[in-house]
Design a protein around this motif. Structure first.
Motif, PDB file in Angstrom:
ATOM      1  N   ASN A   7       0.825  -1.211   0.000  1.00 48.36           N
ATOM      2  CA  ASN A   7       0.000   0.000   0.000  1.00 48.36           C
ATOM      3  C   ASN A   7       0.861   1.264   0.000  1.00 48.36           C
ATOM      4  O   ASN A   7       0.554   2.245  -0.689  1.00 48.36           O
ATOM      5  N   LYS A  11       0.944   4.156  -2.960  1.00 48.57           N
ATOM      6  CA  LYS A  11       0.724   5.577  -2.688  1.00 48.57           C
ATOM      7  C   LYS A  11       1.906   6.414  -3.175  1.00 48.57           C
ATOM      8  O   LYS A  11       1.720   7.478  -3.786  1.00 48.57           O
ATOM      9  N   SER A  14       1.810   6.523  -6.925  1.00 50.13           N
ATOM     10  CA  SER A  14       0.722   7.392  -7.372  1.00 50.13           C
ATOM     11  C   SER A  14       1.111   8.863  -7.252  1.00 50.13           C
ATOM     12  O   SER A  14       0.844   9.665  -8.161  1.00 50.13           O
ATOM     13  N   SER A  37      -1.704  15.907  -4.248  1.00 53.07           N
ATOM     14  CA  SER A  37      -2.370  14.957  -3.355  1.00 53.07           C
ATOM     15  C   SER A  37      -3.793  14.656  -3.806  1.00 53.07           C
ATOM     16  O   SER A  37      -4.215  13.495  -3.847  1.00 53.07           O
ATOM     17  N   ILE A  42      -4.973  11.007  -2.534  1.00 47.90           N
ATOM     18  CA  ILE A  42      -4.306  10.791  -1.248  1.00 47.90           C
ATOM     19  C   ILE A  42      -4.422  12.052  -0.401  1.00 47.90           C
ATOM     20  O   ILE A  42      -4.323  13.172  -0.927  1.00 47.90           O
ATOM     21  N   THR A  46      -0.758  12.932   4.096  1.00 49.14           N
ATOM     22  CA  THR A  46      -0.047  11.702   3.754  1.00 49.14           C
ATOM     23  C   THR A  46       1.145  11.987   2.851  1.00 49.14           C
ATOM     24  O   THR A  46       2.151  11.261   2.879  1.00 49.14           O
TER      25      THR A  46
END
Length: 213
Positions: A7, A11, A14, A37, A42, A46
């Motif tokens: 994961n 992220k 991405s 983001s 996201i 983060t």
């Protein structure tokens, strides 16, 4: 790889892909962390788990994209030698890799513009020595492996690589984007002769026969 690590990688990837798309269409200065983001799906908070700021992700993108170019070039070099049952010398290996990278940049002018505008030796060194993504190649290991197999001892290999990188980068930018002073295919023979000259300036004594085997 566990689910948590998978994961995290998704992220990070991405964010990198989204930032690259925004940076190459809008420019770094006009792109915000909030926009990166949001488009990556996201939370903004983060983002900071992976990158310090947008200039950090820009630098890592340059490293990542440079690493991908070297990875493909090195893989094609290996395939070429195996297919043709050849053992190339150090100079010819460098020329092969340079030619492959030049062709890739000629086909992707957006990538050429992004790398050339944001490339510095510090960022490039990071691309040589660290993996930004899981599948990045550590080109420094590839480079020094080539030096270990070279016919001559190489003096100050990092300076040699710096000079070649700066030469290829600036030449590609002018010749590919503006055809100045000529198009890249016209310039290539002169460029490769100059690269060979740089390498020979750094070659010292021939290696002992035993060391070459």
């Amino acid at each position: 790889m566990g689910k948590l690590e998978s994961n995290k990688l998704q992220k990070r990837t991405s964010l990198l892909n989204t930032a690259f798309n925004l940076f190459t269409t809008k420019g770094v200065s006009k792109t915000s962390i909030a926009e990166i983001s949001k488009n990556a799906g996201i939370a903004k908070g983060t983002f900071y788990l992976y990158f310090k700021d947008k200039y950090d992700i820009r630098n890592k993108l340059v490293s990542h994209e440079s690493s991908k170019l070297f990875k493909h070039a090195a893989a094609n070099l290996t395939q070429y030698c195996l297919k043709n049952n050849l053992t190339l010398g150090f100079e010819d290996k460098i020329i092969f890799i340079a030619d492959h990278i030049i062709n890739a940049l000629n086909e992707d002018k957006t990538l050429l513009t992004f790398i050339s505008k944001n490339l510095s030796w510090g960022i490039f060194r990071e691309a040589l020595t660290s993996n930004i993504a899981e599948d990045d190649v550590n080109f420094k290991d590839v480079f020094y492996s080539m030096i270990d197999c070279a016919e001559y001892e190489i003096e100050e290999p990092e300076i040699m690589l710096f000079l070649i990188t700066e030469l290829v980068s600036s030449t590609c930018y002018s010749a590919i984007l503006y055809e100045e002073p000529a198009n890249i295919e016209t310039i290539k023979p002169y460029l490769f002769t100059t690269i060979r000259g740089i390498i020979r300036q750094h070659e010292t004594a021939p290696k002992a026969q035993a060391e070459m085997q």
